[in-house]
Write a protein that holds these residues in place. Structure first.
Motif, PDB file in Angstrom:
ATOM      1  N   LEU A   1       0.938  -1.228  -0.015  1.00 30.80           N
ATOM      2  CA  LEU A   1      -0.052  -0.025   0.090  1.00 30.80           C
ATOM      3  C   LEU A   1       0.888   1.307  -0.103  1.00 30.80           C
ATOM      4  O   LEU A   1       0.344   2.332  -0.144  1.00 30.80           O
ATOM      5  N   ARG A   2       2.219   1.099   0.342  1.00 32.71           N
ATOM      6  CA  ARG A   2       3.079   2.454   0.368  1.00 32.71           C
ATOM      7  C   ARG A   2       2.983   3.219  -0.726  1.00 32.71           C
ATOM      8  O   ARG A   2       3.134   2.683  -2.118  1.00 32.71           O
ATOM      9  N   GLU A   3       2.971   4.507  -0.774  1.00 27.95           N
ATOM     10  CA  GLU A   3       3.187   5.290  -1.724  1.00 27.95           C
ATOM     11  C   GLU A   3       4.571   5.250  -2.332  1.00 27.95           C
ATOM     12  O   GLU A   3       5.732   5.280  -1.511  1.00 27.95           O
ATOM     13  N   GLY A   4       4.766   5.000  -3.510  1.00 28.44           N
ATOM     14  CA  GLY A   4       6.350   4.917  -4.076  1.00 28.44           C
ATOM     15  C   GLY A   4       6.845   3.274  -3.791  1.00 28.44           C
ATOM     16  O   GLY A   4       8.009   3.026  -4.038  1.00 28.44           O
ATOM     17  N   SER A   5       6.075   2.416  -3.416  1.00 24.65           N
ATOM     18  CA  SER A   5       6.271   1.179  -3.322  1.00 24.65           C
ATOM     19  C   SER A   5       7.044   0.468  -4.609  1.00 24.65           C
ATOM     20  O   SER A   5       6.462   0.969  -5.700  1.00 24.65           O
TER      21      SER A   5
ATOM     22  N   GLU B   1      -5.533  -1.425  -7.535  1.00 25.47           N
ATOM     23  CA  GLU B   1      -4.637  -1.082  -6.107  1.00 25.47           C
ATOM     24  C   GLU B   1      -5.486  -1.606  -5.243  1.00 25.47           C
ATOM     25  O   GLU B   1      -6.571  -1.290  -4.995  1.00 25.47           O
ATOM     26  N   LEU B   2      -4.657  -2.427  -4.183  1.00 24.37           N
ATOM     27  CA  LEU B   2      -5.510  -2.888  -3.155  1.00 24.37           C
ATOM     28  C   LEU B   2      -5.889  -1.690  -2.345  1.00 24.37           C
ATOM     29  O   LEU B   2      -6.802  -1.851  -1.413  1.00 24.37           O
ATOM     30  N   ARG B   3      -5.157  -0.637  -2.141  1.00 29.31           N
ATOM     31  CA  ARG B   3      -5.659   0.613  -1.069  1.00 29.31           C
ATOM     32  C   ARG B   3      -7.249   0.942  -1.695  1.00 29.31           C
ATOM     33  O   ARG B   3      -7.844   1.566  -0.839  1.00 29.31           O
ATOM     34  N   ASP B   4      -7.497   0.502  -2.905  1.00 31.29           N
ATOM     35  CA  ASP B   4      -8.835   1.009  -3.538  1.00 31.29           C
ATOM     36  C   ASP B   4      -9.884  -0.088  -2.794  1.00 31.29           C
ATOM     37  O   ASP B   4     -10.964  -0.120  -3.070  1.00 31.29           O
TER      38      ASP B   4
END
Length: 197
Positions: A15-19, A43-46
């Motif tokens: 989930l990390r930004e810039g992963s 995106e799993l964050r969605d």
């Protein structure tokens, strides 16, 4: 058998930004598309999910579970780029697979959504092994769900230098290898469906 363009569902286990793995999944998807697949990159964050809990399921599975199950049902296989956490795959990936594999809204087996589908896996890490140990665990978990995991896999080490942006892998050999994983998924699906290579 009618022509069927393979449909692949792709996601990164971070989930990390810039992963680095969110960057790498774009390279894997590019390889599959070049081989003829239609790729749905999510995106799993969605699709936020609670940690699997039978009590939550008993009171009604979250809407995001049903959305992910519907996506899995619509696709012929998976593309996953996973980090390595403490020598294994992240809880995010395991939890996502656990929820999708639960019974569907119609009561059918969620595990059946994975049966006889094909998966391709890659990983990236700042360390020298590139998350290789997470691939071993993920391969086993996917196989237990009934997926055929292609033998090709790539672990990108020193990812901070090699993955400067989304879809950019500045090592020609590794990029060709990651593209090869995507192509192998398409090739295996062609064999399974009898479609021309």
């Amino acid at each position: 058998m009618p022509d069927h363009r393979p449909r692949l569902l792709a996601f990164a286990g971070s989930l990390r930004e810039g992963s680095y793995n969110r960057r790498l999944i774009h390279v894997l998807a590019e390889g599959a598309r070049a081989a003829g697949a239609e790729v749905t990159l999510i995106e799993l964050r969605d699709h936020p999910l609670p940690i699997y809990d039978g009590d939550i399921e008993a009171s009604g599975a979250p809407a995001e579970v049903r959305r992910l199950q519907a996506l899995m049902a619509e696709h012929d296989g998976l593309l996953i780029s996973t980090p390595e956490y403490n020598g294994s795959m992240p809880a995010l990936v395991k939890n996502t697979l656990d929820w999708i594999s639960r019974p569907t809204e119609s009561g059918r087996s969620g595990v059946g959504l994975f049966q006889d589908k094909v998966a391709g896996i890659v990983s990236a890490s700042p360390g020298p092994l590139g998350g290789l140990r997470s691939l071993l665990v993920l391969r086993d978990a996917l196989a237990k769900l009934g997926l055929l995991v292609v033998p090709q896999q790539v672990a990108v080490g020193q990812a901070a230098d090699k993955l400067p942006d989304y879809g950019v892998l500045n090592d020609d050999r590794l990029r060709a290898g990651v593209h090869g994983v995507g192509a192998a998924v398409v090739r295996h699906l062609g064999v399974l469906t009898g479609a021309p290579a």
